[in-house]
Design an enzyme around this catalytic site. Structure first.
Site, PDB file in Angstrom:
ATOM      1  CB  SER A  31      25.083 -13.952 -31.620  1.00  0.00           C
ATOM      2  OG  SER A  31      23.800 -14.503 -31.736  1.00  0.00           O
ATOM      3  CE  LYS A  71      13.762 -24.776 -20.945  1.00  0.00           C
ATOM      4  NZ  LYS A  71      12.799 -24.020 -21.827  1.00  0.00           N
TER       5      LYS A  71
END
Ligand code: NAP
Length: 308
Positions: free
Chosen positions: A36, A90
């Protein structure tokens, strides 16, 4: 059991709120690294990008992509090319067709591509599916209304092309509907409200149906203050089913018959671990296709600018 060594990629809200705890709780899954740009976890190898992770990181078997949808396809392709199993948050993509080459890559490499739909694992979803299977459904209404400032603070990506706007939560409702209803749904009309300064809708009303002509309506709204609603009402010949709390509670004619603590992300990692044993994939694009069709068919209105 061999441990599935997983790296989380994109350490934002959902990685912090759900993925770390779920990986720790599921036997056979181990968090091995984080990639990240701005966030890391103490005592865990950290890399700014997935490329750096794959090149210089510790041995890993899998990546869990928790980045915004706009960057996930390229990350999934890089991970599959490096022989890793891939779990996708998702929505699985910003478009439907971009999944095809990933599915093919996963199949050729015998690696798992798992497109997750966390709401399908809410505890009342399977009981609802079973209850509905024995009844004649006469209508369905979805009310999915939440305050974007509470649930998505500072998430500029959600308003960009591919960010889906109110469909980011709305697709969760569609993932439940496409699981609990017996026949495939399709969109017949949509109204999309776009803030004047945004590339994604802040509210949407959908009309859907199935081959039998079942009337299905859905209201998605990001402007909800006060009580929030993540509810699905299904009228049948033998009573009304209410799924509320995003699939956590099920009531029949107002009486609660199923309710359990949230295990959604633990269920996702249990399934990921099981799929990775054989390298099988699980990619159901039905909810994303409905969203894509809503964009294709949608009548657009421009509403007041959104300021976070
Ligand atoms: P988020 O808080 O914005 O976190 C995503 C992280 O990805 C960011 O913190 C950022 O970390 C990294 N990132 C952002 N833009 C990037 C870019 N252009 N390139 C590479 N990395 C980038 O978002 P989130 O709420 O966790 O949502 C992520 C995904 O999970 C979305 O698809 C969402 O639909 C899904 N999801 C969210 C929730 C929820 O309640 N929030 C629930 C279920 C599913 P760095 O700056 O450190 O790189």
């Amino acid at each position: 059991m061999t441990e599935l060594r997983i790296a989380i990629v994109g350490f934002g809200k959902i990685a912090r709120d759900q993925h770390v705890g779920a990986i720790a709780a599921v036997p056979g899954a181990t968090l091995a690294a984080v990639a990240s740009r701005n966030a890391s976890l103490p005592d865990l190898p950290h890399f700014a990008t997935i490329e750096e992770l794959l090149e210089k990181g510790p041995p890993i078997d899998a990546v869990s992509l928790c980045t915004p949808p706009q960057v996930r396809r390229a990350q999934a392709a890089a991970a599959l090319a490096a022989g890793k199993h891939v779990m996708l948050e998702k929505p699985p993509g910003t478009g439907v067709a971009e999944l095809d080459p990933l599915i093919a890559m996963a199949g050729e490499a015998k690696r798992t591509l798992f497109a997750t739909w966390h709401s399908r694992h809410a505890p009342a979803v399977e009981p609802a599916r079973e209850w509905l299977a024995a009844r004649r459904i006469t209508s369905v209404h979805v009310s999915w209304k939440e305050d974007v400032r509470v649930w998505h603070p500072g998430q500029a990506w959600i308003w960009e092309p591919g960010g889906l706007g109110v469909f980011d939560p709305g697709i969760n409702a569609l993932s439940i509907l496409t699981r609990i209803l017996p026949k495939p749904l399709f969109v017949t009309a949509a109204e999309l409200a776009f803030p004047a300064n945004c590339q994604a809708p802040i509210a949407a009303n959908l009309t859907l149906t199935d081959i039998e002509g079942l009337p299905v309506t859905a209201e998605f709204d990001f402007r909800q203050t006060g009580p929030q609603s993540w509810d699905i009402l299904v009228e049948t010949d033998k009573g009304r089913l209410t799924l509320s709390g995003g699939g956590r509670r099920m009531a029949i004619d107002g009486n609660t018959v199923a309710e359990a603590p949230d295990e959604e992300y633990r269920e996702l990692y249990r399934r990921f671990v099981a799929l990775a044993v054989t390298g099988a994939s699980d990619v159901d694009l039905a909810p994303l296709r409905l969203v894509a069709d809503a964009f294709l068919l949608g009548r657009r209105t421009i509403v007041e600018p959104f300021v976070d």
